[in-house]
Design a protein around this motif. Structure first.
Motif, PDB file in Angstrom:
ATOM      1  N   SER A  32      13.036  62.973  40.542  1.00  0.00           N
ATOM      2  CA  SER A  32      12.715  64.247  39.887  1.00  0.00           C
ATOM      3  C   SER A  32      11.216  64.539  39.864  1.00  0.00           C
ATOM      4  O   SER A  32      10.791  65.555  39.308  1.00  0.00           O
ATOM      5  CB  SER A  32      13.249  64.241  38.453  1.00  0.00           C
ATOM      6  OG  SER A  32      12.680  63.168  37.709  1.00  0.00           O
ATOM      7  N   ASN A  33      10.428  63.660  40.476  1.00  0.00           N
ATOM      8  CA  ASN A  33       8.978  63.854  40.534  1.00  0.00           C
ATOM      9  C   ASN A  33       8.627  64.750  41.726  1.00  0.00           C
ATOM     10  O   ASN A  33       8.888  64.392  42.880  1.00  0.00           O
ATOM     11  CB  ASN A  33       8.276  62.501  40.676  1.00  0.00           C
ATOM     12  CG  ASN A  33       6.767  62.630  40.552  1.00  0.00           C
ATOM     13  OD1 ASN A  33       6.223  63.734  40.487  1.00  0.00           O
ATOM     14  ND2 ASN A  33       6.088  61.509  40.510  1.00  0.00           N
ATOM     15  N   PRO A  34       8.022  65.910  41.496  1.00  0.00           N
ATOM     16  CA  PRO A  34       7.672  66.819  42.607  1.00  0.00           C
ATOM     17  C   PRO A  34       6.764  66.185  43.653  1.00  0.00           C
ATOM     18  O   PRO A  34       6.774  66.588  44.819  1.00  0.00           O
ATOM     19  CB  PRO A  34       6.964  67.976  41.898  1.00  0.00           C
ATOM     20  CG  PRO A  34       7.462  67.930  40.492  1.00  0.00           C
ATOM     21  CD  PRO A  34       7.678  66.487  40.195  1.00  0.00           C
ATOM     22  N   GLU A  35       5.968  65.191  43.248  1.00  0.00           N
ATOM     23  CA  GLU A  35       5.060  64.526  44.181  1.00  0.00           C
ATOM     24  C   GLU A  35       5.805  63.816  45.305  1.00  0.00           C
ATOM     25  O   GLU A  35       5.246  63.607  46.385  1.00  0.00           O
ATOM     26  CB  GLU A  35       4.173  63.518  43.433  1.00  0.00           C
ATOM     27  CG  GLU A  35       3.168  64.152  42.487  1.00  0.00           C
ATOM     28  CD  GLU A  35       2.148  64.992  43.236  1.00  0.00           C
ATOM     29  OE1 GLU A  35       1.682  64.560  44.299  1.00  0.00           O
ATOM     30  OE2 GLU A  35       1.827  66.098  42.754  1.00  0.00           O
ATOM     31  N   ASN A  36       7.057  63.434  45.037  1.00  0.00           N
ATOM     32  CA  ASN A  36       7.867  62.731  46.044  1.00  0.00           C
ATOM     33  C   ASN A  36       8.652  63.695  46.935  1.00  0.00           C
ATOM     34  O   ASN A  36       9.441  63.259  47.777  1.00  0.00           O
ATOM     35  CB  ASN A  36       8.831  61.765  45.357  1.00  0.00           C
ATOM     36  CG  ASN A  36       8.101  60.650  44.627  1.00  0.00           C
ATOM     37  OD1 ASN A  36       7.066  60.193  45.088  1.00  0.00           O
ATOM     38  ND2 ASN A  36       8.625  60.234  43.491  1.00  0.00           N
ATOM     39  N   HIS A  37       8.463  64.995  46.721  1.00  0.00           N
ATOM     40  CA  HIS A  37       9.148  66.010  47.530  1.00  0.00           C
ATOM     41  C   HIS A  37       8.142  67.000  48.115  1.00  0.00           C
ATOM     42  O   HIS A  37       8.430  68.190  48.244  1.00  0.00           O
ATOM     43  CB  HIS A  37      10.183  66.765  46.672  1.00  0.00           C
ATOM     44  CG  HIS A  37      11.218  65.893  46.051  1.00  0.00           C
ATOM     45  ND1 HIS A  37      12.308  65.414  46.737  1.00  0.00           N
ATOM     46  CD2 HIS A  37      11.318  65.385  44.793  1.00  0.00           C
ATOM     47  CE1 HIS A  37      13.051  64.676  45.937  1.00  0.00           C
ATOM     48  NE2 HIS A  37      12.473  64.630  44.753  1.00  0.00           N
ATOM     49  N   LYS A  38       6.963  66.498  48.452  1.00  0.00           N
ATOM     50  CA  LYS A  38       5.886  67.387  48.907  1.00  0.00           C
ATOM     51  C   LYS A  38       6.260  68.171  50.156  1.00  0.00           C
ATOM     52  O   LYS A  38       6.006  69.375  50.253  1.00  0.00           O
ATOM     53  CB  LYS A  38       4.618  66.570  49.163  1.00  0.00           C
ATOM     54  CG  LYS A  38       3.906  66.127  47.888  1.00  0.00           C
ATOM     55  CD  LYS A  38       2.623  65.391  48.226  1.00  0.00           C
ATOM     56  CE  LYS A  38       1.872  65.003  46.955  1.00  0.00           C
ATOM     57  NZ  LYS A  38       0.620  64.278  47.262  1.00  0.00           N
ATOM     58  N   LYS A  39       6.862  67.491  51.126  1.00  0.00           N
ATOM     59  CA  LYS A  39       7.209  68.156  52.384  1.00  0.00           C
ATOM     60  C   LYS A  39       8.246  69.255  52.170  1.00  0.00           C
ATOM     61  O   LYS A  39       8.122  70.360  52.716  1.00  0.00           O
ATOM     62  CB  LYS A  39       7.728  67.137  53.390  1.00  0.00           C
ATOM     63  CG  LYS A  39       6.651  66.211  53.938  1.00  0.00           C
ATOM     64  CD  LYS A  39       7.217  65.295  55.011  1.00  0.00           C
ATOM     65  CE  LYS A  39       6.125  64.388  55.587  1.00  0.00           C
ATOM     66  NZ  LYS A  39       6.668  63.487  56.632  1.00  0.00           N
ATOM     67  N   THR A  40       9.267  68.942  51.384  1.00  0.00           N
ATOM     68  CA  THR A  40      10.319  69.939  51.119  1.00  0.00           C
ATOM     69  C   THR A  40       9.770  71.131  50.362  1.00  0.00           C
ATOM     70  O   THR A  40      10.035  72.292  50.715  1.00  0.00           O
ATOM     71  CB  THR A  40      11.467  69.294  50.312  1.00  0.00           C
ATOM     72  OG1 THR A  40      11.992  68.182  51.033  1.00  0.00           O
ATOM     73  CG2 THR A  40      12.582  70.297  50.053  1.00  0.00           C
ATOM     74  N   ILE A  41       8.962  70.868  49.323  1.00  0.00           N
ATOM     75  CA  ILE A  41       8.388  71.951  48.519  1.00  0.00           C
ATOM     76  C   ILE A  41       7.394  72.771  49.352  1.00  0.00           C
ATOM     77  O   ILE A  41       7.336  74.003  49.231  1.00  0.00           O
ATOM     78  CB  ILE A  41       7.715  71.381  47.259  1.00  0.00           C
ATOM     79  CG1 ILE A  41       8.785  70.798  46.317  1.00  0.00           C
ATOM     80  CG2 ILE A  41       6.901  72.447  46.533  1.00  0.00           C
ATOM     81  CD1 ILE A  41       8.220  70.075  45.107  1.00  0.00           C
ATOM     82  N   ALA A  42       6.628  72.088  50.216  1.00  0.00           N
ATOM     83  CA  ALA A  42       5.679  72.806  51.084  1.00  0.00           C
ATOM     84  C   ALA A  42       6.421  73.728  52.053  1.00  0.00           C
ATOM     85  O   ALA A  42       5.980  74.862  52.306  1.00  0.00           O
ATOM     86  CB  ALA A  42       4.825  71.800  51.858  1.00  0.00           C
ATOM     87  N   ALA A  43       7.561  73.257  52.586  1.00  0.00           N
ATOM     88  CA  ALA A  43       8.361  74.092  53.491  1.00  0.00           C
ATOM     89  C   ALA A  43       8.903  75.315  52.762  1.00  0.00           C
ATOM     90  O   ALA A  43       8.911  76.426  53.305  1.00  0.00           O
ATOM     91  CB  ALA A  43       9.501  73.276  54.081  1.00  0.00           C
ATOM     92  N   LEU A  44       9.347  75.125  51.518  1.00  0.00           N
ATOM     93  CA  LEU A  44       9.860  76.246  50.725  1.00  0.00           C
ATOM     94  C   LEU A  44       8.744  77.219  50.353  1.00  0.00           C
ATOM     95  O   LEU A  44       8.947  78.442  50.345  1.00  0.00           O
ATOM     96  CB  LEU A  44      10.548  75.718  49.461  1.00  0.00           C
ATOM     97  CG  LEU A  44      11.869  74.973  49.685  1.00  0.00           C
ATOM     98  CD1 LEU A  44      12.330  74.296  48.406  1.00  0.00           C
ATOM     99  CD2 LEU A  44      12.949  75.925  50.187  1.00  0.00           C
ATOM    100  N   ASP A  45       7.563  76.696  50.056  1.00  0.00           N
ATOM    101  CA  ASP A  45       6.414  77.562  49.749  1.00  0.00           C
ATOM    102  C   ASP A  45       6.018  78.397  50.970  1.00  0.00           C
ATOM    103  O   ASP A  45       5.627  79.567  50.840  1.00  0.00           O
ATOM    104  CB  ASP A  45       5.222  76.725  49.288  1.00  0.00           C
ATOM    105  CG  ASP A  45       5.387  76.224  47.861  1.00  0.00           C
ATOM    106  OD1 ASP A  45       6.172  76.833  47.111  1.00  0.00           O
ATOM    107  OD2 ASP A  45       4.750  75.214  47.501  1.00  0.00           O
ATOM    108  N   GLU A  46       6.113  77.785  52.140  1.00  0.00           N
ATOM    109  CA  GLU A  46       5.802  78.519  53.376  1.00  0.00           C
ATOM    110  C   GLU A  46       6.805  79.653  53.609  1.00  0.00           C
ATOM    111  O   GLU A  46       6.421  80.766  53.996  1.00  0.00           O
ATOM    112  CB  GLU A  46       5.824  77.554  54.555  1.00  0.00           C
ATOM    113  CG  GLU A  46       5.330  78.168  55.858  1.00  0.00           C
ATOM    114  CD  GLU A  46       5.278  77.171  56.998  1.00  0.00           C
ATOM    115  OE1 GLU A  46       5.118  77.606  58.155  1.00  0.00           O
ATOM    116  OE2 GLU A  46       5.406  75.961  56.729  1.00  0.00           O
ATOM    117  N   LYS A  47       8.081  79.359  53.355  1.00  0.00           N
ATOM    118  CA  LYS A  47       9.104  80.404  53.483  1.00  0.00           C
ATOM    119  C   LYS A  47       8.869  81.515  52.459  1.00  0.00           C
ATOM    120  O   LYS A  47       9.031  82.700  52.763  1.00  0.00           O
ATOM    121  CB  LYS A  47      10.492  79.796  53.283  1.00  0.00           C
ATOM    122  CG  LYS A  47      10.943  78.905  54.432  1.00  0.00           C
ATOM    123  CD  LYS A  47      12.262  78.239  54.134  1.00  0.00           C
ATOM    124  CE  LYS A  47      13.400  79.225  54.124  1.00  0.00           C
ATOM    125  NZ  LYS A  47      14.718  78.542  53.975  1.00  0.00           N
TER     126      LYS A  47
END
Length: 268
Positions: A32-47
């Motif tokens: 549940s730590n956002p730091e461990n999902h950086k790639k996924t969150i970055a991809a969603l931010d790009e979208k």
């Protein structure tokens, strides 16, 4: 023999309790730590950034095309303005996926996996096979919901790579036609007639540009609806089907299915 069975049961129960505590204390925090999902969150931010750019481009193009003299371009301008609602839906789904990345990790490792461990321990103590089977299904379902967003992001990335040039072309066309019309609009918001006369076929030429732009926007919206809304659902359904197949649930297919399919094709 009885003592040996009891020791085995106690060892399995202890292992289940250790896994439960480890899942709740360590894995749930990591998942549940956002730091461990950086790639996924970055991809969603790009979208998300792409959706916002497309929304602004379609709105600006709609306003510019609406300023063209006559009513012939009004439907195109209205259709471009209507695309905003679709972009809003896509944006909402992206925000939902972004929050689900961490929420599903918490649900999987703080609720479902511990529940599976408890069911397994009770099943061992009471010697109930259905409880152990239910524990396995609960654990697998926890992993499924945890992996659904990352897997869908990887699938959508492959599709988006194919249509990345289309998206860039659409935004460039929208910017070009908007700048072209705005640069030739007077202070009162009316297009200079001299500018219209220079364009091939006049207003009809601008209308053709607007229609082409609308078609490109519709294509981009369709792709983004598929990648953002439908792909996660398809991935979830596929994983649930795989889980059902893994646990030995038979899927009955009628023997005459090919014959029925061929018959329907001939009828059409």
């Amino acid at each position: 023999m009885i003592k040996k069975n009891n020791v085995t049961k106690l060892a399995l129960v202890a292992a289940a309790l250790v896994i439960m505590l480890f899942s709740m204390a360590v894995l749930s925090k990591a998942a549940s730590n956002p730091e461990n999902h950086k790639k996924t969150i970055a991809a969603l931010d790009e979208k998300k950034a792409d959706v916002l750019k497309l929304t602004a481009a379609s709105a600006a193009a709609s306003t510019a095309i609406a300023a063209i003299p006559g009513d012939s371009t009004t439907p195109v301008a209205n259709k471009l303005a209507d695309l905003t609602s679709y972009f809003l839906i896509i944006l909402m789904v992206i925000f939902l996926e972004k929050y689900l990345v961490t929420l599903t990790g918490y649900a999987a490792f703080f609720i479902l996996i511990p529940a599976a461990c408890i069911l397994f321990a009770v099943g061992i103590c009471l010697n109930r096979t259905f409880l152990k089977a239910l524990a396995a299904k609960t654990a697998v379902f926890g992993f499924v919901i945890f992996m659904i967003i990352p897997l869908s992001i990887k699938v959508t990335a492959m599709i988006e790579e194919t249509y990345e040039s289309t998206m860039e072309t659409t935004m460039k066309e929208a910017q070009d036609i908007t700048d072209e019309i705005n640069d030739n609009t007077d202070s009162e918001g009316n297009i200079i007639s001299k500018f219209v006369s220079k364009i091939k076929d006049g207003v009809s030429g601008l209308m053709e540009k607007g229609e082409n732009l609308l078609n490109h926007f519709i294509e981009v919206v369709a792709v983004m609806m598929v990648t953002s809304c439908f792909i996660p659902i398809i991935v979830l359904l596929f994983m649930l089907w795989f889980v059902r197949l893994l646990f030995g649930i038979q899927i009955n297919v009628p023997k005459d299915l090919p014959h029925r399919f061929n018959k329907k094709i001939h009828e059409k």
